[in-house]
Design a protein around this motif. Structure first.
Motif, PDB file in Angstrom:
ATOM      1  N   ILE A  58     -16.339  71.569  70.326  1.00 50.21           N
ATOM      2  CA  ILE A  58     -16.583  69.858  69.008  1.00 50.21           C
ATOM      3  C   ILE A  58     -18.075  69.928  68.220  1.00 50.21           C
ATOM      4  O   ILE A  58     -18.116  69.904  67.540  1.00 50.21           O
ATOM      5  N   CYS A  59     -19.142  70.377  69.720  1.00 50.18           N
ATOM      6  CA  CYS A  59     -20.756  70.302  69.451  1.00 50.18           C
ATOM      7  C   CYS A  59     -20.569  71.436  68.820  1.00 50.18           C
ATOM      8  O   CYS A  59     -22.375  70.939  68.085  1.00 50.18           O
ATOM      9  N   SER A  60     -20.233  72.127  68.630  1.00 43.29           N
ATOM     10  CA  SER A  60     -21.310  73.719  68.482  1.00 43.29           C
ATOM     11  C   SER A  60     -21.365  73.689  66.754  1.00 43.29           C
ATOM     12  O   SER A  60     -22.206  74.144  66.774  1.00 43.29           O
ATOM     13  N   PRO A  61     -20.684  72.903  65.960  1.00 38.59           N
ATOM     14  CA  PRO A  61     -21.162  73.806  64.630  1.00 38.59           C
ATOM     15  C   PRO A  61     -22.118  72.421  64.166  1.00 38.59           C
ATOM     16  O   PRO A  61     -23.380  73.085  63.437  1.00 38.59           O
ATOM     17  N   MET A 114     -11.372  79.574  66.637  1.00 38.36           N
ATOM     18  CA  MET A 114     -11.542  80.169  65.630  1.00 38.36           C
ATOM     19  C   MET A 114     -12.092  78.813  64.550  1.00 38.36           C
ATOM     20  O   MET A 114     -12.722  79.287  63.257  1.00 38.36           O
ATOM     21  N   ALA A 115     -11.573  77.778  64.700  1.00 35.56           N
ATOM     22  CA  ALA A 115     -11.821  77.036  63.664  1.00 35.56           C
ATOM     23  C   ALA A 115     -13.279  76.134  64.105  1.00 35.56           C
ATOM     24  O   ALA A 115     -14.087  76.389  63.112  1.00 35.56           O
ATOM     25  N   ALA A 116     -13.436  76.119  64.820  1.00 39.25           N
ATOM     26  CA  ALA A 116     -15.328  75.537  65.662  1.00 39.25           C
ATOM     27  C   ALA A 116     -15.572  77.059  65.106  1.00 39.25           C
ATOM     28  O   ALA A 116     -17.106  77.175  64.702  1.00 39.25           O
ATOM     29  N   SER A 121     -18.514  76.379  62.383  1.00 39.73           N
ATOM     30  CA  SER A 121     -20.253  76.685  62.875  1.00 39.73           C
ATOM     31  C   SER A 121     -21.154  77.677  61.945  1.00 39.73           C
ATOM     32  O   SER A 121     -21.965  77.527  61.368  1.00 39.73           O
ATOM     33  N   LEU A 122     -19.984  78.807  61.612  1.00 41.23           N
ATOM     34  CA  LEU A 122     -20.696  79.839  60.410  1.00 41.23           C
ATOM     35  C   LEU A 122     -20.847  79.204  59.016  1.00 41.23           C
ATOM     36  O   LEU A 122     -21.785  79.585  58.461  1.00 41.23           O
ATOM     37  N   ALA A 123     -20.535  78.382  59.019  1.00 43.50           N
ATOM     38  CA  ALA A 123     -20.211  77.747  57.545  1.00 43.50           C
ATOM     39  C   ALA A 123     -21.566  76.897  57.676  1.00 43.50           C
ATOM     40  O   ALA A 123     -22.875  76.611  56.498  1.00 43.50           O
TER      41      ALA A 123
END
Length: 278
Positions: free
Chosen positions: A34-37, A198-200, A204-206
């Motif tokens: 949850i927090c990674s992005p 994969m969602a995270a 995160s990449l975005a």
């Protein structure tokens, strides 16, 4: 499996017990995903902020003379930008936590501890997620420029930052944050249904990419500015008065600008004139 069993048992529980058990069902991995992005956004912003302070960096790499140090190019102070973006991230984390606790209690969705799919499936989820985000963000972003009411009362917040810098990447009106950022993420989850990891990774990449696009510097050694024409130079031009009708794509590729006829190659003088006079 245990989480799903607990979820079925909770269906007959009192609401207070339901939410308490849902919180207990979350693990450290759930919180990290949850927090990674959000962590990626702030760490990337901090990196570019520190880089811009290195002597000679602005003179060598700044896309606009004066860069974000030039107060005449900013409609809001740095503190207002910082606090506004931070508040939006806090609200987003809180909403994501509530949703995660609810899903844990209901045993809905995919457990984050489910084994990752094959490499090919992971690549498909990442690629499909990028296409969905790019599609949604391009057309909504373009609509916000075409519709005078939306631009004047909503999107103009972001464009009062005439010389973008990293921390300003997600400085938006709350309505824009909901329509662009939140809904694009929901669309990815609904249409692509990626594995939680994969969602995270995608989100995160975005976030790192959108920070890179707003860093205000053209960095020849930055891979994110090399792999796509949708980069800091591309988006910096969009923030200039003459570029406001072009280059709506974000955050990954310039595909929809090319399809929609709004792609415009930034003039070389945007950067080279400044380098020549530094």
């Amino acid at each position: 499996y245990q989480r799903r069993v607990r979820g079925r048992e909770q269906s007959t529980m009192e609401p207070q017990s339901f939410w308490r058990t849902g919180v207990a069902a979350l693990t450290s991995l759930d919180y990290l995903l949850i927090c990674s992005p959000h962590l990626c956004y702030w760490l990337a912003s901090l990196w570019f902020a520190l880089l811009s302070r290195v002597p000679g960096t602005q003179a060598r790499y700044a896309l606009q003379p004066g860069g974000w140090y030039d107060g005449s190019k900013q409609g809001f102070s740095g503190w207002i930008v910082f606090v506004t973006v931070a508040a939006q991230h806090v609200v987003a984390i809180c909403l994501q936590l509530v949703n995660a606790v609810y899903e844990a209690g209901q045993a809905e969705g995919m457990d984050a501890h489910t084994p990752l799919p094959s490499v090919a499936e992971c690549a498909w989820q990442l690629g499909a997620g990028m296409l969905v985000m790019d599609f949604w963000l391009y057309w909504v972003h373009r609509l916000m420029h075409v519709n005078r009411f939306m631009y004047r009362h909503v999107h103009s917040w972001h464009h009062r930052i005439h010389a973008p810098y990293a921390f300003s990447a997600q400085f938006n009106h709350p309505v824009e944050g909901l329509i662009l950022d939140t809904l694009s993420g929901i669309l990815v989850l609904v249409l692509v249904r990626p594995h939680p990891v994969m969602a995270a990774a995608l989100f995160s990449l975005a976030n790192v990419k959108v920070v890179d696009d707003h860093c205000g510097m053209e960095l020849w050694w930055d891979p994110l500015q090399r792999i796509s024409s949708n980069n800091a130079r591309f988006h910096d031009f969009h923030h200039m008065p003459k570029g406001a009708r072009f280059n709506f794509s974000q955050p990954f590729f310039a595909l929809w600008d090319r399809i929609g006829g709004t792609y415009h190659e930034p003039p070389p003088c945007v950067h080279k004139d400044h380098r020549a006079t530094s």
